[in-house]
Design a protein around this motif. Structure first.
Motif, PDB file in Angstrom:
ATOM      1  N   LEU A 114       3.261   0.228   3.107  1.00 46.12           N
ATOM      2  CA  LEU A 114       2.836  -0.937   4.057  1.00 46.12           C
ATOM      3  C   LEU A 114       2.660  -2.235   3.075  1.00 46.12           C
ATOM      4  CD1 LEU A 114       1.961  -1.471   6.887  1.00 46.12           C
ATOM      5  CD2 LEU A 114      -0.305  -1.119   6.101  1.00 46.12           C
ATOM      6  N   SER A 115       3.721  -3.029   3.440  1.00 42.94           N
ATOM      7  CA  SER A 115       3.796  -4.373   2.902  1.00 42.94           C
ATOM      8  C   SER A 115       2.473  -4.968   2.936  1.00 42.94           C
ATOM      9  CB  SER A 115       4.825  -5.318   3.490  1.00 42.94           C
ATOM     10  OG  SER A 115       4.752  -6.656   2.785  1.00 42.94           O
ATOM     11  N   LEU A 116       1.763  -5.673   1.857  1.00 44.58           N
ATOM     12  CA  LEU A 116       0.641  -6.447   1.910  1.00 44.58           C
ATOM     13  C   LEU A 116       1.002  -7.783   1.383  1.00 44.58           C
ATOM     14  CD1 LEU A 116      -1.773  -3.911   0.098  1.00 44.58           C
ATOM     15  CD2 LEU A 116      -1.641  -4.319   2.341  1.00 44.58           C
ATOM     16  N   ALA A 117       2.309  -8.629   1.832  1.00 43.49           N
ATOM     17  CA  ALA A 117       2.524  -9.791   1.575  1.00 43.49           C
ATOM     18  C   ALA A 117       1.530 -10.680   1.793  1.00 43.49           C
ATOM     19  CB  ALA A 117       3.815 -10.003   2.089  1.00 43.49           C
ATOM     20  N   ASN A 118       0.937 -10.530   3.281  1.00 43.62           N
ATOM     21  CA  ASN A 118       0.097 -11.434   3.801  1.00 43.62           C
ATOM     22  C   ASN A 118      -1.512 -11.262   3.714  1.00 43.62           C
ATOM     23  OD1 ASN A 118       2.263 -12.998   4.746  1.00 43.62           O
ATOM     24  ND2 ASN A 118       2.380 -11.645   6.549  1.00 43.62           N
ATOM     25  N   PHE A 122       0.977  -1.142   0.046  1.00 41.03           N
ATOM     26  CA  PHE A 122      -0.121   0.021  -0.057  1.00 41.03           C
ATOM     27  C   PHE A 122       1.086   1.388  -0.091  1.00 41.03           C
ATOM     28  CE2 PHE A 122      -2.147   3.300   2.482  1.00 41.03           C
ATOM     29  CZ  PHE A 122      -3.177   3.630   1.580  1.00 41.03           C
ATOM     30  N   VAL A 123       0.675   2.194  -0.855  1.00 36.26           N
ATOM     31  CA  VAL A 123       1.388   3.394  -1.004  1.00 36.26           C
ATOM     32  C   VAL A 123       0.515   4.541  -0.875  1.00 36.26           C
ATOM     33  CG1 VAL A 123       2.797   4.667  -2.706  1.00 36.26           C
ATOM     34  CG2 VAL A 123       2.840   2.241  -2.615  1.00 36.26           C
ATOM     35  N   LEU A 136       3.580   4.929  14.728  1.00 33.61           N
ATOM     36  CA  LEU A 136       2.627   3.783  14.809  1.00 33.61           C
ATOM     37  C   LEU A 136       3.076   2.558  14.076  1.00 33.61           C
ATOM     38  CD1 LEU A 136      -0.759   5.915  13.933  1.00 33.61           C
ATOM     39  CD2 LEU A 136      -0.007   5.176  16.278  1.00 33.61           C
ATOM     40  N   SER A 137       2.566   1.350  14.766  1.00 30.96           N
ATOM     41  CA  SER A 137       2.690   0.222  14.065  1.00 30.96           C
ATOM     42  C   SER A 137       1.547  -0.298  13.636  1.00 30.96           C
ATOM     43  CB  SER A 137       3.554  -0.817  15.330  1.00 30.96           C
ATOM     44  OG  SER A 137       3.479  -2.127  14.458  1.00 30.96           O
ATOM     45  N   VAL A 138       1.473  -1.024  12.399  1.00 28.92           N
ATOM     46  CA  VAL A 138      -0.089  -1.271  11.842  1.00 28.92           C
ATOM     47  C   VAL A 138       0.227  -3.026  11.804  1.00 28.92           C
ATOM     48  CG1 VAL A 138      -1.327  -1.246   9.761  1.00 28.92           C
ATOM     49  CG2 VAL A 138       0.170   0.511  10.277  1.00 28.92           C
ATOM     50  N   ASP A 139      -1.000  -3.281  12.336  1.00 26.95           N
ATOM     51  CA  ASP A 139      -1.234  -4.746  12.383  1.00 26.95           C
ATOM     52  C   ASP A 139      -1.645  -5.120  10.977  1.00 26.95           C
ATOM     53  OD1 ASP A 139      -2.068  -7.580  12.760  1.00 26.95           O
ATOM     54  OD2 ASP A 139      -3.056  -7.340  14.552  1.00 26.95           O
ATOM     55  N   VAL A 140      -0.804  -5.598  10.157  1.00 26.44           N
ATOM     56  CA  VAL A 140      -1.376  -5.950   8.663  1.00 26.44           C
ATOM     57  C   VAL A 140      -2.315  -6.844   8.660  1.00 26.44           C
ATOM     58  CG1 VAL A 140      -0.344  -6.461   6.461  1.00 26.44           C
ATOM     59  CG2 VAL A 140       1.155  -4.966   7.811  1.00 26.44           C
ATOM     60  N   SER A 141      -2.326  -7.900   9.581  1.00 26.70           N
ATOM     61  CA  SER A 141      -3.242  -9.070   9.437  1.00 26.70           C
ATOM     62  C   SER A 141      -4.706  -8.765   9.493  1.00 26.70           C
ATOM     63  CB  SER A 141      -2.816 -10.208  10.478  1.00 26.70           C
ATOM     64  OG  SER A 141      -3.227  -9.469  11.555  1.00 26.70           O
TER      65      SER A 141
END
Length: 359
Positions: A263-267, A256-257, A341-346
């Motif tokens: 923000l990596s969307l690998a999962n 995501f840009v 901030l840390s983002v919980d990508v899950s």
């Protein structure tokens, strides 16, 4: 049997069509909540199931029986309305037993049912009082008891708590949930615009908007995997954060840009191929953002701090936009303070800005 099946039902008021070919199956013993804003059609659907509104087309089945053109009294349902609608000159006992008397139910059976309902709702000590001697919560218990004595397989609730204050709503919400557990196989269909009621009461939620079903699912499914932007924004308090950006690729991995942020969307589980170089909306709930020393997004500035008892909601922003963060109340936060901030990508949701659908 208390199953309910709405099959291809259309409801119209003259030229205006409220529903057009709506389908909904409710299992026996299930607690279903119809949730949506005012005017979305939830009470209309409930009234059609009850037989208070005629359907233009389609069928309604209750307990394996086609009741489309049967009178409400013959459908095996009991209904609790938003207004208490109690007879002011009758005692609680008389209010609860009135319908049974009109149906010529034997007196011993009436007394047995009234006592059982009063015990379940903890109003046995109120049976000889009149409605004007009761509080709002007690009156609503009597209204529920009046429906309960009918010993119906399906209970229909039309925003029964909306006239009560917050404390009474909380108390009666627990009582209704407890009542459903005690009754076992009784099916309940409950209308509300209050997402907290829906999330706490329902086995499944039907989210409606503009007379269309947006999503049907468990409270967990509705909350964690909303089907579209409307559901994501309507369910949840504080509301989900929405950030507009686009999908990029980094060494074959989608990300995501948003301006300088990545923000990596690998999962992330896309429903199809990632829409690379296309605009998207990223949704993340405030509790899935965490204040961290080494996080994903840095140099955000705290704008507003909202203490909410056990939690604190922090509004923060930078030149790219603003987000809400839900954190423990023990965490000290001061307007003007910088944070990372840390983002919980899950827990991220992605939506199409054109259709609003989940990607």
């Amino acid at each position: 049997m208390g199953s309910v099946s709405v099959r291809d039902v259309s409801v119209a008021f003259e030229a205006f069509r409220v529903f057009d070919g709506l389908n909904l199956d409710i299992e026996e013993g299930e607690f279903i909540v119809l949730l949506g804003p005012s005017g979305c059609g939830k009470s209309t659907l409930l009234n059609a199931i009850a037989g208070l509104l005629d359907v233009a087309s389609g069928q309604i089945w209750i307990g394996g029986r086609n009741v489309t053109w049967e009178e409400p009294k013959d459908r095996g349902i009991a209904m609790v309305f938003q207004s208490y609608a109690l007879y002011p000159r009758m005692s609680v006992r008389e209010n609860m037993s009135f319908g049974l008397k009109m149906a010529k139910t034997p007196r011993p059976e009436i007394e047995k049912r009234v006592k059982h309902a009063a015990d379940l709702l903890q109003i046995a000590h109120l049976l000889d009082r009149r409605p004007d001697q009761l509080s709002g919560g007690q009156r609503q218990r009597v209204a529920i008891g009046r429906a309960l004595v009918r010993d119906a397989a399906v209970f229909l609730f039309d925003e029964p708590l909306s006239n009560l204050d917050a404390k009474l709503r909380n108390e009666l919400r627990v009582e209704i949930k407890r009542l459903h557990a005690r009754l076992g196989k009784t099916t309940m269909v409950y209308v509300t615009h209050d997402q907290i009621e829906a999330m706490t009461l329902a086995d499944r939620i039907v989210v409606l908007k503009e007379q269309k079903v947006q999503q049907i699912g468990t409270p967990g499914e509705i909350y964690h995997r909303p089907a579209n932007l409307f559901v994501a924004g309507f369910v949840g308090s504080p509301q989900m954060n929405f950030i507009q950006g686009r999908i990029g690729m980094n060494n074959g991995v989608p990300e995501f840009v948003k301006g300088q942020r990545r923000l990596s969307l690998a999962n992330y589980q896309f429903g199809g191929r990632p829409p690379v170089d296309q605009d998207i909306v990223l949704g993340i709930r405030p509790e899935h953002l965490e204040i961290a020393t080494n996080g994903t997004w840095s140099d955000l500035m705290i704008d507003i701090v909202e203490p909410m008892g056990a939690d604190t909601v922090i509004w923060c922003s930078d030149h790219e936009g603003s987000v809400q963060v839900r954190t423990n109340s023990s965490r000290r936060a001061v307007p003007g303070e910088s944070l990372t901030l840390s983002v919980d990508v899950s827990q991220v949701s992605l939506f199409s800005p054109e259709t609003g659908d989940r990607l």
